[in-house]
Write a protein that holds these residues in place. Structure first.
Motif, PDB file in Angstrom:
ATOM      1  N   VAL A   1      31.910  37.979  41.353  1.00 42.00           N
ATOM      2  CA  VAL A   1      31.569  36.564  41.248  1.00 42.00           C
ATOM      3  C   VAL A   1      30.059  36.462  41.375  1.00 42.00           C
ATOM      4  O   VAL A   1      29.480  36.990  42.314  1.00 42.00           O
ATOM      5  CB  VAL A   1      32.241  35.753  42.374  1.00 42.00           C
TER       6      VAL A   1
ATOM      7  N   ARG B   1      42.793  38.428  46.727  1.00 42.92           N
ATOM      8  CA  ARG B   1      43.070  38.381  45.284  1.00 42.92           C
ATOM      9  C   ARG B   1      44.196  39.359  44.989  1.00 42.92           C
ATOM     10  O   ARG B   1      44.095  40.539  45.295  1.00 42.92           O
ATOM     11  CB  ARG B   1      41.833  38.778  44.487  1.00 42.92           C
TER      12      ARG B   1
ATOM     13  N   LEU C   1      35.926  42.524  39.434  1.00 39.36           N
ATOM     14  CA  LEU C   1      35.977  41.088  39.158  1.00 39.36           C
ATOM     15  C   LEU C   1      34.896  40.378  39.977  1.00 39.36           C
ATOM     16  O   LEU C   1      35.189  39.521  40.816  1.00 39.36           O
ATOM     17  CB  LEU C   1      37.360  40.522  39.517  1.00 39.36           C
TER      18      LEU C   1
ATOM     19  N   ALA D   1      40.333  43.581  53.680  1.00 38.92           N
ATOM     20  CA  ALA D   1      41.694  43.925  53.258  1.00 38.92           C
ATOM     21  C   ALA D   1      41.903  43.679  51.767  1.00 38.92           C
ATOM     22  O   ALA D   1      42.907  44.111  51.202  1.00 38.92           O
ATOM     23  CB  ALA D   1      42.697  43.102  54.064  1.00 38.92           C
ATOM     24  N   SER D   2      40.973  42.962  51.137  1.00 30.34           N
ATOM     25  CA  SER D   2      41.175  42.576  49.738  1.00 30.34           C
ATOM     26  C   SER D   2      40.192  43.249  48.795  1.00 30.34           C
ATOM     27  O   SER D   2      39.989  42.770  47.681  1.00 30.34           O
ATOM     28  CB  SER D   2      41.024  41.057  49.608  1.00 30.34           C
TER      29      SER D   2
ATOM     30  N   TYR E   1      47.005  37.848  54.586  1.00 29.91           N
ATOM     31  CA  TYR E   1      45.676  37.644  55.171  1.00 29.91           C
ATOM     32  C   TYR E   1      45.271  36.195  54.929  1.00 29.91           C
ATOM     33  O   TYR E   1      45.930  35.467  54.190  1.00 29.91           O
ATOM     34  CB  TYR E   1      44.647  38.595  54.547  1.00 29.91           C
TER      35      TYR E   1
ATOM     36  N   ALA F   1      39.878  39.521  56.195  1.00 34.06           N
ATOM     37  CA  ALA F   1      40.549  39.246  54.916  1.00 34.06           C
ATOM     38  C   ALA F   1      39.819  39.899  53.753  1.00 34.06           C
ATOM     39  O   ALA F   1      40.441  40.442  52.835  1.00 34.06           O
ATOM     40  CB  ALA F   1      40.649  37.735  54.710  1.00 34.06           C
ATOM     41  N   ILE F   2      38.488  39.857  53.788  1.00 37.19           N
ATOM     42  CA  ILE F   2      37.731  40.462  52.678  1.00 37.19           C
ATOM     43  C   ILE F   2      37.909  41.976  52.672  1.00 37.19           C
ATOM     44  O   ILE F   2      38.124  42.586  51.621  1.00 37.19           O
ATOM     45  CB  ILE F   2      36.246  40.078  52.778  1.00 37.19           C
TER      46      ILE F   2
ATOM     47  N   LYS G   1      46.998  40.780  42.034  1.00 35.64           N
ATOM     48  CA  LYS G   1      47.281  40.843  40.601  1.00 35.64           C
ATOM     49  C   LYS G   1      48.762  41.125  40.389  1.00 35.64           C
ATOM     50  O   LYS G   1      49.344  41.952  41.090  1.00 35.64           O
ATOM     51  CB  LYS G   1      46.434  41.937  39.949  1.00 35.64           C
TER      52      LYS G   1
ATOM     53  N   GLU H   1      40.319  45.854  47.038  1.00 40.81           N
ATOM     54  CA  GLU H   1      40.908  46.303  45.777  1.00 40.81           C
ATOM     55  C   GLU H   1      41.072  45.139  44.802  1.00 40.81           C
ATOM     56  O   GLU H   1      40.858  45.275  43.601  1.00 40.81           O
ATOM     57  CB  GLU H   1      42.262  46.956  46.044  1.00 40.81           C
ATOM     58  N   GLY H   2      41.433  43.976  45.349  1.00 39.96           N
ATOM     59  CA  GLY H   2      41.617  42.810  44.484  1.00 39.96           C
ATOM     60  C   GLY H   2      40.319  42.305  43.882  1.00 39.96           C
ATOM     61  O   GLY H   2      40.310  41.708  42.815  1.00 39.96           O
ATOM     62  N   TRP H   3      39.194  42.548  44.569  1.00 41.49           N
ATOM     63  CA  TRP H   3      37.906  42.080  44.063  1.00 41.49           C
ATOM     64  C   TRP H   3      37.317  43.038  43.039  1.00 41.49           C
ATOM     65  O   TRP H   3      36.476  42.630  42.235  1.00 41.49           O
ATOM     66  CB  TRP H   3      36.916  41.950  45.225  1.00 41.49           C
ATOM     67  N   GLN H   4      37.707  44.303  43.099  1.00 36.38           N
ATOM     68  CA  GLN H   4      37.010  45.300  42.294  1.00 36.38           C
ATOM     69  C   GLN H   4      37.074  44.974  40.816  1.00 36.38           C
ATOM     70  O   GLN H   4      38.102  44.572  40.283  1.00 36.38           O
ATOM     71  CB  GLN H   4      37.597  46.676  42.560  1.00 36.38           C
TER      72      GLN H   4
ATOM     73  N   TYR I   1      39.643  34.611  49.725  1.00 35.08           N
ATOM     74  CA  TYR I   1      39.289  36.001  50.030  1.00 35.08           C
ATOM     75  C   TYR I   1      40.251  36.946  49.316  1.00 35.08           C
ATOM     76  O   TYR I   1      39.862  37.953  48.760  1.00 35.08           O
ATOM     77  CB  TYR I   1      39.424  36.305  51.520  1.00 35.08           C
TER      78      TYR I   1
ATOM     79  N   GLU J   1      36.545  37.723  34.707  1.00 34.78           N
ATOM     80  CA  GLU J   1      37.979  37.927  34.509  1.00 34.78           C
ATOM     81  C   GLU J   1      38.160  39.037  33.474  1.00 34.78           C
ATOM     82  O   GLU J   1      37.325  39.211  32.590  1.00 34.78           O
ATOM     83  CB  GLU J   1      38.651  36.644  33.984  1.00 34.78           C
ATOM     84  N   ILE J   2      39.208  39.772  33.619  1.00 30.96           N
ATOM     85  CA  ILE J   2      39.545  40.773  32.605  1.00 30.96           C
ATOM     86  C   ILE J   2      40.712  40.219  31.800  1.00 30.96           C
ATOM     87  O   ILE J   2      41.813  40.033  32.319  1.00 30.96           O
ATOM     88  CB  ILE J   2      39.931  42.119  33.239  1.00 30.96           C
TER      89      ILE J   2
END
Lengths: 517, 407
Positions: free
Chosen positions: A141, B82, A139, A131-132, B103, A128-129, B84, A134-137, B80, A173-174
């Motif tokens: 933690v 995210r 941002l 695959a994600s 996922y 899952a990570i 947008k 792009e969503g974390w970039q 996990y 957060e942006i």
């Protein structure tokens, strides 16, 4: 007639002087434009380095698990029904895995690098990570502290059920085009598997989430604000550590001469006092403060005397002794917890809170304590790897912690100047800033104190703190002035290049003439 | 000439001015820094969304409070995963449809919306689906003692089709098949993302097999061995008649059948140690069991006497057994005669208890007062000249001694 001969005839039809001018103008324009672009690019680069770039560097370092972050893990008593007790070394490994797993998330967010994910995650968590990403970039933690509970440890020692009852995180957060932070308190259930000798997170599931934006007012104190505070700054340190404090003492000597002769109190450990200091000297100094007509002292607690972690009982006893002396002399005390120059990275925040807990345990309810100065000029840390939003988030974190320990004593934040104070997005009961004329009669001013010969005023905070009177913006920092400077520089650069090229061309033409003649 | 000089100074002066301006600009401007951003307008956006959703469901997020025409950005943070989303704010509220998850990411999902400097946060619970095959099963230990006291443990971490751990409280059924083919069924609910079953051993050795099932999901078989524990009392005896103490023969020693208190044989490969002390000195031998029997090979002593043997298997000691070894020498003739360098001592031929020469290399020890000489025998005999001419020589071979006066 060929094409080449056509071009030759056209060129020869233009006068030589005109051709020179066209050549010079074209050359100057190209070089000038190039220079202007470089100048603007340099300006932009400077701006970026002072903002996100440095901040990211700091956070990447934080991903290397500083000791302060390892200390920020608190274990609750294990589940007594767990089949197997957790070995001490395994507990250390599990805590490190938990921290490093979160650190890997931060690295993915900051750099996009995923190599470390395989080391600390397995199974569906890993998938899952990855695959994600792009969503974390952008941002990331960041970890502040964790409270962990062992719910299960298998008989053969290869499966652990872990509950993070508290995961204190600083989420990025942006908002619009601005980076903001959210101080989150979350909880997780997780399964860790021992694979190839490494513990890996197989699953984690968030079970709760609360938090706050570091903006707006901190919780208000229940006690009223004591007015008419005025006095110098005092720092406590042990006299027998003169080598360690050599530089500090040199400053003290100057202060002793120029100010109230009480800006720092050196105490003599040779006196045989149990605390290693001589409270009689402190008393004499406080009497001097009273004699000079002052009504309060600001007590700088961000000194090396309190550097140990946890703070030594004898040092806290010294602090209590000082407060008692101040009360006996009728002086109010404004304890100041942190200097602004220190970059308080999230990995240090939990340690900061533990430090505050030790202080407030002594300070809370003492009759001499008038208010707490949470942080003194924290804006000075900006540009040193920290941005203003991070500073706000830190103040919010420690402000709420102090309020949790002692909700009755008012809190103060001191900023470098009125402009910074006016722009602050976060405010406590009181705000202070350097002020050139402490005698200014302003209805909002409740007190003054002096630090390094600079007078500061204390003002009640309101939601209109951004409209403090006469908040001026330095001339050179105004956007229009900056734009004008850049424009003048660009134009000057173009002219300079123009004249340089003209000179070069004249030299070339002169040589050709000489060779032709 | 002078006009050329004037021309060259002009651009140089301008360059100097430009550089000076550039330095001043860099020092004072610090780049085009943006004006301080306005404060966040916390909770100025309200977010309406369902309290719960399934991973397979899409759900809608309605954001209200944004200025019409402004862009609304929404971040859906599911642990996990995210994602947008953005939309342009309408007159009342802005609705964003979040598609089903692709996922893992069950649990509390955070939703952050912002528009301009307005922000809002909300959360919803994403419920995982039902368990799917294969179940993640972890078994250990893989070997336990069959004494109805030791146990193994099967841990199950059921997950749905996206890899989310199933909801706590999900039932997992376990089937235990004993070596005797007897079966036991039980069920446990997941707690803290996993379920576990403690399986105590029986009193019969063999392989116990386990299977787990949650709904329609199953997993691979897991098994562990039940083995005998500590052996009960046992003895150790010589296999063959004891040879004489010639220091070179080998004697086989064997335990009786090693079994635990439930008559389960110890598994092959169980280490057993033998301590022998007495005429042999002190020796320790090691072997492993085959078919629950431990066998040792002991070299006989080189002098007659008794040897006590004790075996140790998994901490259980055998009864001590004392073995008597007889003398290996039947005849030990010696003669002495005068020699120009002293006395010639002739030994042999030494005849063993089996009526043959003692093995070549057997050492004969000559003692004359405090002086000791050693000489190896070949074909049961040896000759040696000693410097002494007075007194008596005593010859010892494999514990048998004879004496003769010197010449």
């Amino acid at each position: 007639m060929t094409e080449e001969s056509d071009r030759t005839s056209i060129a020869s039809s233009i006068p030589v002087s005109k051709r020179r001018f066209i050549l010079r103008a074209g050359l100057a324009t190209v070089i000038g434009s190039f220079g202007l672009v470089i100048l603007l690019a340099m300006s932009q680069l400077l701006a970026e380095v002072s903002e996100s770039g440095e901040t990211n560097d700091v956070f990447t370092e934080a991903a290397e698990l500083p000791p302060s972050l390892i200390d920020a893990v608190v274990w609750l008593p294990d589940n007594e029904q767990s089949p197997r007790p957790l070995e001490p070394l395994t507990r250390t490994d599990v805590a490190a895995t938990w921290l490093r797993a979160w650190a890997q998330i931060a690295i993915v967010a900051e750099t996009g690098e995923t190599e470390g994910i395989d080391i600390y995650f397995s199974n569906s968590a890993r998938e899952a990570i990855l695959a994600s990403v792009e969503g974390w970039q952008d941002l990331p933690v960041h970890q502040i502290g964790h409270e962990l509970y062992l719910s299960f440890y298998s008989e053969d020692g290869q499966v652990i059920g872990l509950t993070a009852t508290k995961a204190n995180l600083l989420r990025t957060e942006i908002v619009g085009d601005q980076k903001e932070y959210f101080n989150a308190q979350e909880s997780y259930e997780a399964v860790l598997i021992l694979e190839d000798g490494n513990w890996r997170v197989q699953h984690w599931v968030r079970r709760s989430a609360t938090g706050r934006w570091p903006s707006g007012p901190l919780p208000s104190a229940t006690d009223g604000i004591k007015e008419g505070l005025a006095g110098p700054t005092i720092t406590l340190f042990e006299a027998d550590s003169s080598d360690r404090h050599g530089e500090h003492e040199a400053d003290d000597a100057e202060l002793l001469t120029n100010e109230l002769e009480t800006d720092d109190l050196a105490t003599d450990s040779a006196s045989g006092d149990d605390l290693g200091v001589d409270l009689a000297i402190l008393e004499a100094e406080l009497e001097a403060v009273v004699a000079s007509g002052e009504r309060s002292v600001r007590l700088d607690l961000d000194s090396e005397l309190f550097d140990s972690e946890p703070i030594a009982d004898k040092d806290l006893a010294l602090l209590e002794g000082f407060l008692d002396l101040a009360a006996q002399n009728g002086l109010s005390v404004v304890p100041s917890f942190f200097h602004g120059e220190t970059p308080h990275l999230p990995s240090r925040w939990d340690a900061d809170v533990r430090r505050l807990e030790s202080f407030v345990a002594v300070l809370a309810g003492h009759e001499a304590v008038a208010l707490y100065e949470l942080a003194h000029k924290p804006d000075l840390a900006v540009g040193d790897g920290v941005d203003t939003r991070l500073v706000d988030a830190w103040i919010s974190h420690i402000g709420h912690a102090v309020h949790e320990f002692d909700s009755s004593t008012p809190m103060l934040i001191t900023w470098s100047n009125r402009e910074v104070a006016g722009n602050a997005k976060l405010y406590a009961d009181l705000v202070a800033f350097g002020y050139p004329d402490p005698s200014l009669d302003h209805p909002e001013i409740v007190g003054t104190f002096t630090v390094d010969e600079v007078p500061h005023v204390i003002v009640k905070s309101t939601e209109s703190a951004g409209e403090l009177p006469d908040a001026t913006v330095p001339f050179m920092t105004r956007p229009l002035v900056r734009l004008a400077v850049v424009a003048v520089l660009g134009i000057g650069f173009i002219f300079a290049l123009f004249f340089v090229s003209r000179k070069l061309l004249s030299v070339v033409v002169a040589r050709r003439k000489r060779s032709g003649s | 000439m002078s006009s050329r000089s004037t021309l060259s100074r002009k651009p140089l002066g301008l360059i100097a001015v430009a550089i000076a301006l550039a330095v001043i600009g860099v020092l004072f401007s610090g780049g085009p820094e943006a004006a301080p951003a306005p404060a966040l307008e916390v909770d100025q956006l309200s977010i309406d969304l369902p309290a719960r959703a399934k991973t397979t469901d899409s759900f809608e997020i309605a954001v209200a409070g944004a200025d019409p025409g402004e862009n609304v950005e929404v971040l859906v943070d599911a642990g996990y995963d995210r994602r947008k989303f953005s939309a342009v704010a309408g007159d009342k509220s802005t609705t964003i449809t979040v598609p089903p998850m692709t996922y893992a990411g069950s649990g509390v999902t955070l939703v952050t919306a912002h528009s301009g400097r307005k922000v809002g946060r909300a959360s919803l619970e994403i419920d995982p689906g039902v368990a799917v095959s294969p179940l993640d099963l972890y078994l250990g230990p893989r070997t336990v003692i069959a004494d109805a006291d030791h146990f193994s443990m099967l841990v199950s971490v059921p997950k749905d089709n996206l890899g989310n751990p199933v909801s706590n409280g999900t039932s997992v059924s376990y089937l235990v098949t004993r070596p005797s083919e007897a079966t036991e069924e039980s069920a446990r609910e997941t707690e803290g993302l996993l379920s576990h079953l403690v399986v105590y051993s029986s009193t019969v050795t063999g392989r116990t097999r386990l299977a787990a099932e949650s709904g329609t999901a199953t997993g691979p078989e897991r098994s562990f061995l039940e083995v005998a524990g500590v052996p009960s009392s046992f003895t150790i005896e010589p296999v063959d008649p004891l040879p004489p103490a010639d220091g070179s023969a080998l004697v086989r020693l064997r335990s009786d059948r090693l079994t635990d208190e439930f008559d389960n044989e110890l598994p092959d490969g169980t280490a057993v140690f033998l301590d022998a002390s007495g005429a042999t000195g002190i020796r320790r031998l090691r072997t492993v069991t085959i078919d629950a029997v431990a066998e040792f090979v002991l070299e006989v002593p080189d002098q007659p006497g008794s040897v006590t043997i004790v075996a140790n298997a998994s901490g259980t000691m055998s009864e001590p057994n004392t073995l008597q070894f007889a003398s290996a020498v039947d005849e030990l003739p010696i003669e002495t005669s005068a020699h120009e360098d002293g006395t010639l001592v002739s030994i042999g031929r030494v005849i063993s208890a089996r009526q043959n020469y003692v093995p070549d290399g057997t050492v004969a020890t000559l003692s004359i007062g405090d002086d000791v000489y050693e000489v190896p025998l070949e074909l049961g005999q040896a000759e040696v000249v000693v410097p002494q001419t007075q007194g008596q020589v005593t010859v010892d071979v494999l514990g048998t001694s004879e004496s003769e006066p010197l010449q």
